[in-house]
Design a protein around this motif. Structure first.
Motif, PDB file in Angstrom:
ATOM      1  N   CYS A 201      11.867  15.281 -20.410  1.00  0.00           N
ATOM      2  CA  CYS A 201      11.814  13.823 -20.546  1.00  0.00           C
ATOM      3  C   CYS A 201      12.783  13.105 -19.611  1.00  0.00           C
ATOM      4  O   CYS A 201      12.411  12.119 -18.959  1.00  0.00           O
ATOM      5  CB  CYS A 201      12.115  13.430 -21.990  1.00  0.00           C
ATOM      6  SG  CYS A 201      10.761  13.760 -23.139  1.00  0.00           S
ATOM      7  N   ARG A 202      14.001  13.592 -19.544  1.00  0.00           N
ATOM      8  CA  ARG A 202      14.993  12.871 -18.754  1.00  0.00           C
ATOM      9  C   ARG A 202      14.697  12.967 -17.257  1.00  0.00           C
ATOM     10  O   ARG A 202      14.855  11.996 -16.526  1.00  0.00           O
ATOM     11  CB  ARG A 202      16.396  13.392 -19.063  1.00  0.00           C
ATOM     12  CG  ARG A 202      17.501  12.452 -18.584  1.00  0.00           C
ATOM     13  CD  ARG A 202      18.850  12.883 -19.084  1.00  0.00           C
ATOM     14  NE  ARG A 202      19.007  12.691 -20.505  1.00  0.00           N
ATOM     15  CZ  ARG A 202      19.305  11.534 -21.090  1.00  0.00           C
ATOM     16  NH1 ARG A 202      19.447  10.442 -20.343  1.00  0.00           N
ATOM     17  NH2 ARG A 202      19.451  11.435 -22.390  1.00  0.00           N
ATOM     18  N   TYR A 205      10.971  10.901 -16.895  1.00  0.00           N
ATOM     19  CA  TYR A 205      10.901   9.502 -17.317  1.00  0.00           C
ATOM     20  C   TYR A 205      12.263   8.835 -17.521  1.00  0.00           C
ATOM     21  O   TYR A 205      12.314   7.651 -17.869  1.00  0.00           O
ATOM     22  CB  TYR A 205      10.085   9.388 -18.611  1.00  0.00           C
ATOM     23  CG  TYR A 205       8.652   9.830 -18.440  1.00  0.00           C
ATOM     24  CD1 TYR A 205       7.799   9.152 -17.568  1.00  0.00           C
ATOM     25  CD2 TYR A 205       8.144  10.929 -19.137  1.00  0.00           C
ATOM     26  CE1 TYR A 205       6.479   9.554 -17.399  1.00  0.00           C
ATOM     27  CE2 TYR A 205       6.828  11.337 -18.972  1.00  0.00           C
ATOM     28  CZ  TYR A 205       6.007  10.649 -18.103  1.00  0.00           C
ATOM     29  OH  TYR A 205       4.699  11.053 -17.935  1.00  0.00           O
ATOM     30  N   ARG A 207      14.394   9.315 -19.856  1.00  0.00           N
ATOM     31  CA  ARG A 207      14.624   9.014 -21.269  1.00  0.00           C
ATOM     32  C   ARG A 207      15.022  10.282 -22.001  1.00  0.00           C
ATOM     33  O   ARG A 207      14.555  11.379 -21.655  1.00  0.00           O
ATOM     34  CB  ARG A 207      13.366   8.423 -21.929  1.00  0.00           C
ATOM     35  CG  ARG A 207      12.961   7.081 -21.340  1.00  0.00           C
ATOM     36  CD  ARG A 207      11.590   6.639 -21.798  1.00  0.00           C
ATOM     37  NE  ARG A 207      11.207   5.379 -21.158  1.00  0.00           N
ATOM     38  CZ  ARG A 207      11.317   4.188 -21.740  1.00  0.00           C
ATOM     39  NH1 ARG A 207      11.784   4.104 -22.973  1.00  0.00           N
ATOM     40  NH2 ARG A 207      10.953   3.103 -21.100  1.00  0.00           N
ATOM     41  N   GLU A 220      11.090   0.217 -28.744  1.00  0.00           N
ATOM     42  CA  GLU A 220      11.435   1.144 -27.665  1.00  0.00           C
ATOM     43  C   GLU A 220      10.444   2.306 -27.646  1.00  0.00           C
ATOM     44  O   GLU A 220      10.160   2.915 -28.675  1.00  0.00           O
ATOM     45  CB  GLU A 220      12.856   1.679 -27.868  1.00  0.00           C
ATOM     46  CG  GLU A 220      13.339   2.574 -26.753  1.00  0.00           C
ATOM     47  CD  GLU A 220      13.725   1.801 -25.505  1.00  0.00           C
ATOM     48  OE1 GLU A 220      13.803   2.412 -24.432  1.00  0.00           O
ATOM     49  OE2 GLU A 220      13.960   0.576 -25.613  1.00  0.00           O
ATOM     50  N   ARG A 222       9.399   6.021 -27.042  1.00  0.00           N
ATOM     51  CA  ARG A 222      10.097   7.307 -27.111  1.00  0.00           C
ATOM     52  C   ARG A 222       9.469   8.306 -26.151  1.00  0.00           C
ATOM     53  O   ARG A 222       8.305   8.179 -25.763  1.00  0.00           O
ATOM     54  CB  ARG A 222      10.052   7.886 -28.526  1.00  0.00           C
ATOM     55  CG  ARG A 222      10.687   7.029 -29.590  1.00  0.00           C
ATOM     56  CD  ARG A 222      10.506   7.662 -30.947  1.00  0.00           C
ATOM     57  NE  ARG A 222      11.279   8.892 -31.088  1.00  0.00           N
ATOM     58  CZ  ARG A 222      10.955   9.881 -31.921  1.00  0.00           C
ATOM     59  NH1 ARG A 222       9.862   9.807 -32.634  1.00  0.00           N
ATOM     60  NH2 ARG A 222      11.726  10.945 -32.014  1.00  0.00           N
ATOM     61  N   CYS A 223      10.228   9.337 -25.811  1.00  0.00           N
ATOM     62  CA  CYS A 223       9.709  10.472 -25.060  1.00  0.00           C
ATOM     63  C   CYS A 223       9.946  11.722 -25.896  1.00  0.00           C
ATOM     64  O   CYS A 223      11.003  11.870 -26.525  1.00  0.00           O
ATOM     65  CB  CYS A 223      10.408  10.607 -23.713  1.00  0.00           C
ATOM     66  SG  CYS A 223       9.731  11.944 -22.676  1.00  0.00           S
TER      67      CYS A 223
END
Length: 464
Positions: A201-202, A205, A207, A220, A222-223
């Motif tokens: 994820c990070r 995206y 996140r 918000e 989420r991922c």
């Protein structure tokens, strides 16, 4: 005289009684009829309207539906739209790896070889699965390569309050690693992130993975990497992803009184972006150094020359290994790939027009030799792969059988159904003296009470 007079009196009295009886009978009938009328038509004018309880207004909502069913989907890429194209199935191999299975032809001009986006929202039949397929794409060799960005855009035609967004992937097709879901509340003019899926994820995206949502950030996106581990039909660990719009949102239990979440679940359009089918493997430190030598030219001319020589040597060694693996695969059962010959999780091939066999030849099982030729090594560069396979290009593709969006037509609690008007637009059939496509305002001359969304406690009927 008394007898005559008495008889006359009795006769007169008897006649009066009969007349009164007839009158009372008629009055009774009239009374009974009015009671039947009252039972048939109670005091309120909406006897079967779910928006009213006798003469009292109450909250009403349309039925829960798959809002995507039959709706138009626009795909940025469709297999065969530019002419006949070859794609291959993905098969499971020992050890959990995947390789190439049987290969087929997609051709938008041939009905039985078409994979249009309309198949995403048609009738879902497990006995006759219909799929949309993207054009095969060049397999990413490094994480720095641009994402695929294959998009599916679903237009609902009206505001809906969504409960879930679901994607069912096709059998014998690779399952995407990184997917982004967006929503629009203004018919595609602006887009807001809705949900992200990725094993990293990070990196993809920016996140955190499975972040906690609080009341301070309930809108918000989420991922999560959960889609890689949830069960589903198909060869990979996931056959379907289903995003629940309210899951993990603190105010979900008090949705009626949460304008933030009411806005969060509202959408007119949904867009799915397939960013990466697989995350490329990280290069070794030695390969990174060699890449830097190529890009930056390092220390002096001798060092630069040695780096190129080393790379050329490695390319020749890979080419030799590739040829040996192809020969080994050809001797295997039915021309199938050796499990060790395919390092990438999924590979598909697009053949240049002059190299393509006839459609019938592929369908009749003559694709075995083709599959055997599509051997890959994860460390090979695109130029080496192209030279080894002539004019063909190794690629992968996305394949989805069902795109579903569960929710209700948004009417703010003031309508029990949505109907199509003469202008073709779908709108709420508003009650409680409200008006608008979403019953979002009061009717003219009914402003004595400010408009408000209906709740379980109060229908908030507009007053005139």
């Amino acid at each position: 005289m008394k007898i005559v007079g008495g008889g006359a009196a009795r006769t007169l009295l008897f006649g009066i009684i009969i007349i009164c009886g007839v009158i009372l009978f008629d009055c009774g009938d009239a009374l009974a009829g009015s009671e039947i009328y009252a039972k048939t038509f109670p005091s309120q004018q909406h006897p079967s309207d779910p928006c009213y309880d006798e003469d009292r207004p109450r909250r009403c909502i349309p039925n829960f539906v798959n809002a995507a069913f039959g709706a138009a989907v626009e795909a940025s890429s469709t297999c065969g739209s530019g002419g006949p194209t070859r794609y291959c199935d993905v098969i499971e191999q020992p050890g959990g790896s995947t390789g190439i299975g049987q290969c087929h032809i997609c051709d938008d001009s041939t009905p039985r070889r078409r994979f249009p986006a309309s198949y995403l929202t048609d009738v879902s039949n497990p006995n006759n699965v219909t799929c949309w397929r993207s054009e095969p794409l060049v397999t990413l060799q490094s994480f720095s390569a641009p994402p695929d960005n294959v998009t599916l855009t679903l237009s609902l035609g009206k505001k809906y309050e969504l409960t879930y967004v679901s994607l069912q992937f096709c059998p014998k097709a690779a399952k995407p690693d990184s997917i982004a879901i967006y929503k629009s509340m203004d018919y595609g003019k602006t887009w807001q992130p809705f949900q992200f899926y990725s094993s990293q994820c990070r990196r993809v995206y920016g996140r955190p993975n499975r972040a906690t949502i609080t009341k301070a950030n309930e809108q918000e996106a989420r991922c999560t990497d959960s889609h890689r581990y949830t069960g589903g039909n198909g060869l990979a660990p996931v056959g379907r992803i289903a995003f629940s719009t309210l899951e993990g949102r603190p105010s979900a239990s008090d949705f009626d009184n949460s304008p933030v979440l009411q806005d969060w679940v509202t959408a007119t359009d949904v867009r799915v972006v397939f960013n990466r089918l697989h995350i490329p493997q990280q290069p070794s430190s030695q390969e990174q150094q060699q890449q830097q030598v190529l890009q930056l030219g390092g220390g002096n001319g001798d060092d630069h020359g040695l780096g190129l020589e080393e790379l050329a040597k490695r390319e020749r060694e890979r080419e030799e290994r590739l040829k040996n693996q192809q020969k080994s695969s050809a001797r295997g059962a039915g021309g199938l790939l050796d499990p060790l010959a395919t390092a990438l999780p999924s590979v598909h091939q697009v053949i240049a027009p002059q190299e393509m066999q006839s459609n019938d030849a592929v369908d009749d099982g003559e694709s075995g030799g083709f599959a055997a030729a599509a051997v890959t090594v994860s460390t090979s560069t695109s130029s080496t792969l192209a030279s080894n396979l002539g004019t063909s290009t190794l690629a992968h593709h996305y394949a989805v059988s069902d795109f579903a969006v569960g929710g209700r037509c948004k009417c703010n609690g003031h309508a029990a159904r949505c109907i199509q008007g003469k202008d073709g637009e779908v709108a709420c059939e508003c009650r409680h003296n409200t008006a608008g496509r979403d019953c979002e305002r009061c009717r003219p001359f009914h402003f004595d009470r400010p408009w408000a969304r209906a709740t379980a406690r109060d229908a908030n009927e507009c007053k005139g």
